[in-house]
Design a protein around this motif. Structure first.
Motif, PDB file in Angstrom:
ATOM      1  N   LYS A 199     -10.900  -0.864  -2.856  1.00 33.91           N
ATOM      2  CA  LYS A 199     -11.565   0.288  -3.478  1.00 33.91           C
ATOM      3  C   LYS A 199     -10.616   1.492  -3.529  1.00 33.91           C
ATOM      4  O   LYS A 199     -10.500   2.159  -4.555  1.00 33.91           O
ATOM      5  CB  LYS A 199     -12.829   0.629  -2.678  1.00 33.91           C
ATOM      6  CG  LYS A 199     -13.670   1.727  -3.276  1.00 33.91           C
ATOM      7  CD  LYS A 199     -14.973   1.885  -2.483  1.00 33.91           C
ATOM      8  CE  LYS A 199     -15.883   2.877  -3.169  1.00 33.91           C
ATOM      9  NZ  LYS A 199     -15.999   4.128  -2.489  1.00 33.91           N
ATOM     10  N   SER A 200      -9.923   1.766  -2.433  1.00 34.05           N
ATOM     11  CA  SER A 200      -8.999   2.895  -2.364  1.00 34.05           C
ATOM     12  C   SER A 200      -7.903   2.790  -3.422  1.00 34.05           C
ATOM     13  O   SER A 200      -7.598   3.759  -4.109  1.00 34.05           O
ATOM     14  CB  SER A 200      -8.377   2.970  -0.963  1.00 34.05           C
ATOM     15  OG  SER A 200      -7.280   3.832  -0.951  1.00 34.05           O
TER      16      SER A 200
ATOM     17  N   TYR B 141      -7.240  -5.647  -9.187  1.00 38.91           N
ATOM     18  CA  TYR B 141      -6.956  -6.241  -7.882  1.00 38.91           C
ATOM     19  C   TYR B 141      -7.466  -7.669  -7.902  1.00 38.91           C
ATOM     20  O   TYR B 141      -8.629  -7.897  -8.211  1.00 38.91           O
ATOM     21  CB  TYR B 141      -7.687  -5.445  -6.794  1.00 38.91           C
ATOM     22  CG  TYR B 141      -7.088  -5.642  -5.426  1.00 38.91           C
ATOM     23  CD1 TYR B 141      -6.316  -4.644  -4.849  1.00 38.91           C
ATOM     24  CD2 TYR B 141      -7.285  -6.816  -4.712  1.00 38.91           C
ATOM     25  CE1 TYR B 141      -5.749  -4.815  -3.593  1.00 38.91           C
ATOM     26  CE2 TYR B 141      -6.720  -7.001  -3.470  1.00 38.91           C
ATOM     27  CZ  TYR B 141      -5.961  -5.988  -2.911  1.00 38.91           C
ATOM     28  OH  TYR B 141      -5.395  -6.165  -1.675  1.00 38.91           O
TER      29      TYR B 141
ATOM     30  N   GLU C 244      -4.901  -9.788   0.854  1.00 37.28           N
ATOM     31  CA  GLU C 244      -5.716  -8.718   1.439  1.00 37.28           C
ATOM     32  C   GLU C 244      -7.006  -8.584   0.640  1.00 37.28           C
ATOM     33  O   GLU C 244      -6.978  -8.445  -0.574  1.00 37.28           O
ATOM     34  CB  GLU C 244      -4.935  -7.400   1.395  1.00 37.28           C
ATOM     35  CG  GLU C 244      -5.743  -6.163   1.729  1.00 37.28           C
ATOM     36  CD  GLU C 244      -6.256  -6.137   3.157  1.00 37.28           C
ATOM     37  OE1 GLU C 244      -7.475  -6.291   3.345  1.00 37.28           O
ATOM     38  OE2 GLU C 244      -5.444  -5.974   4.090  1.00 37.28           O
ATOM     39  N   ASN C 245      -8.136  -8.658   1.332  1.00 35.76           N
ATOM     40  CA  ASN C 245      -9.405  -8.542   0.602  1.00 35.76           C
ATOM     41  C   ASN C 245     -10.391  -7.601   1.280  1.00 35.76           C
ATOM     42  O   ASN C 245     -11.586  -7.681   1.055  1.00 35.76           O
ATOM     43  CB  ASN C 245     -10.031  -9.926   0.379  1.00 35.76           C
ATOM     44  CG  ASN C 245     -10.386 -10.613   1.688  1.00 35.76           C
ATOM     45  OD1 ASN C 245     -10.156 -10.084   2.770  1.00 35.76           O
ATOM     46  ND2 ASN C 245     -10.942 -11.803   1.604  1.00 35.76           N
ATOM     47  N   THR C 246      -9.882  -6.674   2.105  1.00 33.86           N
ATOM     48  CA  THR C 246     -10.738  -5.683   2.741  1.00 33.86           C
ATOM     49  C   THR C 246     -11.289  -4.749   1.657  1.00 33.86           C
ATOM     50  O   THR C 246     -10.505  -4.100   0.953  1.00 33.86           O
ATOM     51  CB  THR C 246      -9.939  -4.859   3.775  1.00 33.86           C
ATOM     52  OG1 THR C 246      -9.273  -5.760   4.650  1.00 33.86           O
ATOM     53  CG2 THR C 246     -10.847  -3.934   4.559  1.00 33.86           C
ATOM     54  N   PRO C 247     -12.618  -4.687   1.511  1.00 32.05           N
ATOM     55  CA  PRO C 247     -13.200  -3.887   0.425  1.00 32.05           C
ATOM     56  C   PRO C 247     -12.716  -2.433   0.381  1.00 32.05           C
ATOM     57  O   PRO C 247     -12.479  -1.897  -0.694  1.00 32.05           O
ATOM     58  CB  PRO C 247     -14.705  -3.959   0.690  1.00 32.05           C
ATOM     59  CG  PRO C 247     -14.880  -5.260   1.421  1.00 32.05           C
ATOM     60  CD  PRO C 247     -13.641  -5.408   2.260  1.00 32.05           C
ATOM     61  N   THR C 248     -12.536  -1.788   1.533  1.00 32.44           N
ATOM     62  CA  THR C 248     -12.098  -0.384   1.525  1.00 32.44           C
ATOM     63  C   THR C 248     -10.671  -0.240   0.986  1.00 32.44           C
ATOM     64  O   THR C 248     -10.363   0.731   0.299  1.00 32.44           O
ATOM     65  CB  THR C 248     -12.182   0.250   2.937  1.00 32.44           C
ATOM     66  OG1 THR C 248     -11.488  -0.596   3.856  1.00 32.44           O
ATOM     67  CG2 THR C 248     -13.614   0.422   3.383  1.00 32.44           C
ATOM     68  N   VAL C 249      -9.810  -1.209   1.285  1.00 31.84           N
ATOM     69  CA  VAL C 249      -8.427  -1.166   0.777  1.00 31.84           C
ATOM     70  C   VAL C 249      -8.439  -1.343  -0.737  1.00 31.84           C
ATOM     71  O   VAL C 249      -7.823  -0.565  -1.473  1.00 31.84           O
ATOM     72  CB  VAL C 249      -7.552  -2.261   1.449  1.00 31.84           C
ATOM     73  CG1 VAL C 249      -6.187  -2.360   0.776  1.00 31.84           C
ATOM     74  CG2 VAL C 249      -7.393  -1.984   2.934  1.00 31.84           C
TER      75      VAL C 249
ATOM     76  N   TYR D 150       0.853  -1.196   0.000  1.00 35.27           N
ATOM     77  CA  TYR D 150       0.000   0.000   0.000  1.00 35.27           C
ATOM     78  C   TYR D 150       0.890   1.248   0.000  1.00 35.27           C
ATOM     79  O   TYR D 150       0.715   2.148  -0.814  1.00 35.27           O
ATOM     80  CB  TYR D 150      -0.921  -0.036   1.220  1.00 35.27           C
ATOM     81  CG  TYR D 150      -2.069   0.930   1.154  1.00 35.27           C
ATOM     82  CD1 TYR D 150      -3.212   0.640   0.420  1.00 35.27           C
ATOM     83  CD2 TYR D 150      -2.026   2.141   1.832  1.00 35.27           C
ATOM     84  CE1 TYR D 150      -4.280   1.530   0.350  1.00 35.27           C
ATOM     85  CE2 TYR D 150      -3.079   3.034   1.779  1.00 35.27           C
ATOM     86  CZ  TYR D 150      -4.205   2.727   1.043  1.00 35.27           C
ATOM     87  OH  TYR D 150      -5.249   3.605   0.976  1.00 35.27           O
TER      88      TYR D 150
END
Length: 136
Positions: A102-103, A112, A95-100, A74
């Motif tokens: 999307k950002s 991604y 890593e699969n956190t939607p906010t990460v 990141y």
């Protein structure tokens, strides 16, 4: 024609940033088998930034894991972005956190993909990314 060759017949140049030696090797073998040229493999974010500076004019694509030691993917993404025109970057990460996700995509990452690495899926995504026009 192989997926890794540009219309001019030159191989597309890729830097792989992956903290797992096994997955880096797997990705390298998949890409080289399709004619892509691997400029280098970085195991840390610091190595990635160094490789990118070295090959900046030649890089067609960077594949990047978020979980890199020293400087994570990141932070490396933002550091590369600050160097000028952002190259095509495709994250291949656990890593699969939607906010990460999307950002990164909203800020210039081309795609991604969530691990595990599957040959067909990786090649399909990379082919799509290579022909996309990067956002400036």
């Amino acid at each position: 024609m192989q997926a890794g060759m540009s219309p001019t017949g030159r191989p597309y140049n890729i830097i792989i940033a992956e903290n797992s030696k096994f997955q880096a090797k797997q990705l390298q073998q998949i890409l080289e088998s399709e004619g892509f040229k691997i400029l280098g493999v970085a195991e840390t974010g610091k190595e990635l930034i160094k490789l990118y500076k070295e090959f900046k004019q030649q890089v067609d694509l960077i594949t990047m894991e978020i979980f890199l030691p020293e400087v994570d993917g990141y932070a490396a993404f933002w550091e590369i972005k600050e160097m000028g025109i952002l190259p095509r970057i495709m994250f291949i990460s656990e890593e699969n956190t939607p906010t990460v996700v999307k950002s990164l995509v909203e800020n210039g990452a081309m795609d991604y993909m969530i691990k595990p690495i599957k040959r067909e899926k990786v090649l399909e995504k990379i082919k799509e990314v290579i022909i996309k026009i990067p956002k400036i």
